[in-house]
Scaffold this motif. Structure first.
Motif, PDB file in Angstrom:
ATOM      1  N   SER A  65      -1.294   9.656  -8.917  1.00  0.00           N
ATOM      2  CA  SER A  65      -2.943   9.640  -8.871  1.00  0.00           C
ATOM      3  C   SER A  65      -3.205   8.333  -9.013  1.00  0.00           C
ATOM      4  O   SER A  65      -3.450   7.470  -9.533  1.00  0.00           O
ATOM      5  N   PRO A  66      -3.648   7.478  -7.078  1.00  0.00           N
ATOM      6  CA  PRO A  66      -3.778   6.504  -7.316  1.00  0.00           C
ATOM      7  C   PRO A  66      -5.253   5.857  -7.611  1.00  0.00           C
ATOM      8  O   PRO A  66      -5.237   5.314  -8.533  1.00  0.00           O
ATOM      9  N   GLN A  67      -5.805   6.917  -8.058  1.00  0.00           N
ATOM     10  CA  GLN A  67      -7.388   6.490  -8.551  1.00  0.00           C
ATOM     11  C   GLN A  67      -7.580   6.165 -10.667  1.00  0.00           C
ATOM     12  O   GLN A  67      -8.097   5.698 -10.667  1.00  0.00           O
ATOM     13  N   TYR A  68      -6.745   6.865 -10.699  1.00  0.00           N
ATOM     14  CA  TYR A  68      -6.371   7.301 -11.883  1.00  0.00           C
ATOM     15  C   TYR A  68      -4.854   6.191 -12.541  1.00  0.00           C
ATOM     16  O   TYR A  68      -6.433   5.729 -13.667  1.00  0.00           O
ATOM     17  N   GLN A  69      -4.802   5.799 -11.606  1.00  0.00           N
ATOM     18  CA  GLN A  69      -3.822   4.474 -12.102  1.00  0.00           C
ATOM     19  C   GLN A  69      -4.714   3.349 -12.171  1.00  0.00           C
ATOM     20  O   GLN A  69      -4.557   2.364 -13.396  1.00  0.00           O
ATOM     21  N   ALA A 123       0.550  -1.199  -0.075  1.00  0.00           N
ATOM     22  CA  ALA A 123       0.306  -0.113   0.037  1.00  0.00           C
ATOM     23  C   ALA A 123       1.107   1.099  -0.007  1.00  0.00           C
ATOM     24  O   ALA A 123       0.396   1.808  -0.638  1.00  0.00           O
ATOM     25  N   GLU A 124       2.067   1.198   0.859  1.00  0.00           N
ATOM     26  CA  GLU A 124       2.953   2.352   0.577  1.00  0.00           C
ATOM     27  C   GLU A 124       3.185   2.410  -0.551  1.00  0.00           C
ATOM     28  O   GLU A 124       4.111   3.676  -0.862  1.00  0.00           O
ATOM     29  N   LEU A 125       4.241   1.374  -1.515  1.00  0.00           N
ATOM     30  CA  LEU A 125       4.839   1.923  -2.554  1.00  0.00           C
ATOM     31  C   LEU A 125       3.667   1.931  -3.271  1.00  0.00           C
ATOM     32  O   LEU A 125       3.922   2.933  -4.251  1.00  0.00           O
ATOM     33  N   PHE A 126       2.321   1.996  -3.450  1.00  0.00           N
ATOM     34  CA  PHE A 126       1.986   1.990  -5.091  1.00  0.00           C
ATOM     35  C   PHE A 126       0.822   3.040  -4.828  1.00  0.00           C
ATOM     36  O   PHE A 126       0.661   3.857  -5.362  1.00  0.00           O
ATOM     37  N   LEU A 127       0.727   3.695  -3.471  1.00  0.00           N
ATOM     38  CA  LEU A 127       0.555   5.453  -2.952  1.00  0.00           C
ATOM     39  C   LEU A 127       1.301   6.021  -3.417  1.00  0.00           C
ATOM     40  O   LEU A 127       1.439   7.358  -4.133  1.00  0.00           O
ATOM     41  N   ASN A 128       2.690   5.634  -3.103  1.00  0.00           N
ATOM     42  CA  ASN A 128       3.853   6.630  -3.306  1.00  0.00           C
ATOM     43  C   ASN A 128       4.679   6.649  -4.752  1.00  0.00           C
ATOM     44  O   ASN A 128       4.549   7.771  -5.100  1.00  0.00           O
ATOM     45  N   LEU A 129       4.240   5.841  -5.172  1.00  0.00           N
ATOM     46  CA  LEU A 129       5.348   5.382  -7.297  1.00  0.00           C
ATOM     47  C   LEU A 129       4.607   5.144  -7.623  1.00  0.00           C
ATOM     48  O   LEU A 129       4.350   4.992  -8.475  1.00  0.00           O
ATOM     49  N   GLY A 130       2.622   4.731  -7.725  1.00  0.00           N
ATOM     50  CA  GLY A 130       1.784   3.677  -8.465  1.00  0.00           C
ATOM     51  C   GLY A 130       1.604   1.986  -8.414  1.00  0.00           C
ATOM     52  O   GLY A 130       2.690   1.950  -8.672  1.00  0.00           O
ATOM     53  N   PHE A 131       0.626   2.285  -8.752  1.00  0.00           N
ATOM     54  CA  PHE A 131       0.340   1.373  -9.109  1.00  0.00           C
ATOM     55  C   PHE A 131       1.445   0.442 -10.229  1.00  0.00           C
ATOM     56  O   PHE A 131       1.467  -0.798 -10.193  1.00  0.00           O
ATOM     57  N   LYS A 132       1.117   1.132 -10.765  1.00  0.00           N
ATOM     58  CA  LYS A 132       1.759   1.041 -12.266  1.00  0.00           C
ATOM     59  C   LYS A 132       3.927   0.154 -12.299  1.00  0.00           C
ATOM     60  O   LYS A 132       4.020  -0.464 -12.818  1.00  0.00           O
ATOM     61  N   SER A 133       3.718   1.309 -11.852  1.00  0.00           N
ATOM     62  CA  SER A 133       5.618   1.309 -11.950  1.00  0.00           C
ATOM     63  C   SER A 133       5.907   0.118 -10.845  1.00  0.00           C
ATOM     64  O   SER A 133       6.992  -0.048 -10.566  1.00  0.00           O
ATOM     65  N   VAL A 134       5.375  -0.024  -9.697  1.00  0.00           N
ATOM     66  CA  VAL A 134       5.434  -0.968  -8.328  1.00  0.00           C
ATOM     67  C   VAL A 134       5.820  -2.229  -9.292  1.00  0.00           C
ATOM     68  O   VAL A 134       4.628  -2.933  -9.852  1.00  0.00           O
ATOM     69  N   THR A 135       6.534  -2.818  -8.737  1.00  0.00           N
ATOM     70  CA  THR A 135       7.051  -5.005  -9.613  1.00  0.00           C
ATOM     71  C   THR A 135       6.294  -5.832  -8.094  1.00  0.00           C
ATOM     72  O   THR A 135       7.387  -5.266  -7.090  1.00  0.00           O
TER      73      THR A 135
END
Length: 201
Positions: free
Chosen positions: A94-98, A10-22
């Protein structure tokens, strides 16, 4: 371990985005093997889904707590706004946009859950405000609640409200005041003006 994976993701997704975090990024950050993550989540989509609804439930619990303890519906809306902003304060993307772009099915489910939660919560708040003579008794509670949700979602659309022009804090603060000024009584306006004067952000 599942809980820890959810928290770090959650911390990584909110900071860096759902797409870029593997999955590799998450494993590296947690100093565990990728296999350990796959024990709990068979793929990234399942992890994104779990994180999304975990964050949603946490925010819902916070909103319920505020709703049960707020002095009046005007302060309640401001307290909820502050809580949500603090909870998502570190988001750099923008987590919701991603989510909408890369995981549309998860986004649609979240969107409906957000609507159901906010619609009920705002309706209760409006009815309480009418009882306390802070909001006009003639307002259509169901309509206003739907409009409020639609506006809150709308101001997050960067196509219309680019971050280069409007800070998130400004948008939420301005929309909240816009919403309240449309429905308050004279008594409610006094409460609103007093609150704004003493709580300038």
């Amino acid at each position: 371990m599942r809980k820890k994976i959810l928290q770090k993701s959650a911390e990584l997704f909110l900071n860096l985005g759902f797409k870029s975090v593997t999955m590799d990024d998450i494993a590296h950050e947690m100093a565990i093997s990728k296999k350990t993550i796959y024990v709990h989540f068979p793929n990234k989509t399942k992890l994104v889904e779990a994180v999304t609804f975990e964050v949603f439930e946490t925010i819902c619990e916070g909103i319920d707590g505020i709703s049960n303890t707020s002095l009046n519906p005007i302060e309640q809306l401001y307290d909820i706004k502050m809580f949500v902003m603090q909870h998502l304060k570190d988001e750099k993307t923008s987590p919701q946009y991603q989510l909408k772009k890369y995981y549309p099915q998860i986004y649609q489910r979240l969107h409906m859950k957000q609507f159901e939660k906010m619609h009920e919560s705002v309706k209760e708040s409006l009815q309480k405000g009418i009882q306390l003579e802070l909001f006009r008794p003639t307002i259509n509670v169901d309509f206003i609640s739907r409009m409020y949700f639609n506006g809150m979602i709308g101001i997050k659309d960067e196509q219309y409200f680019p971050k280069t022009l409007y800070a998130t804090e400004y948008l939420m603060e301005s929309y909240l005041e816009y919403h309240l000024r449309a429905i308050v009584t004279e008594k409610g306006l006094l409460v609103l003006n007093t609150f704004i004067t003493t709580n300038q952000s």
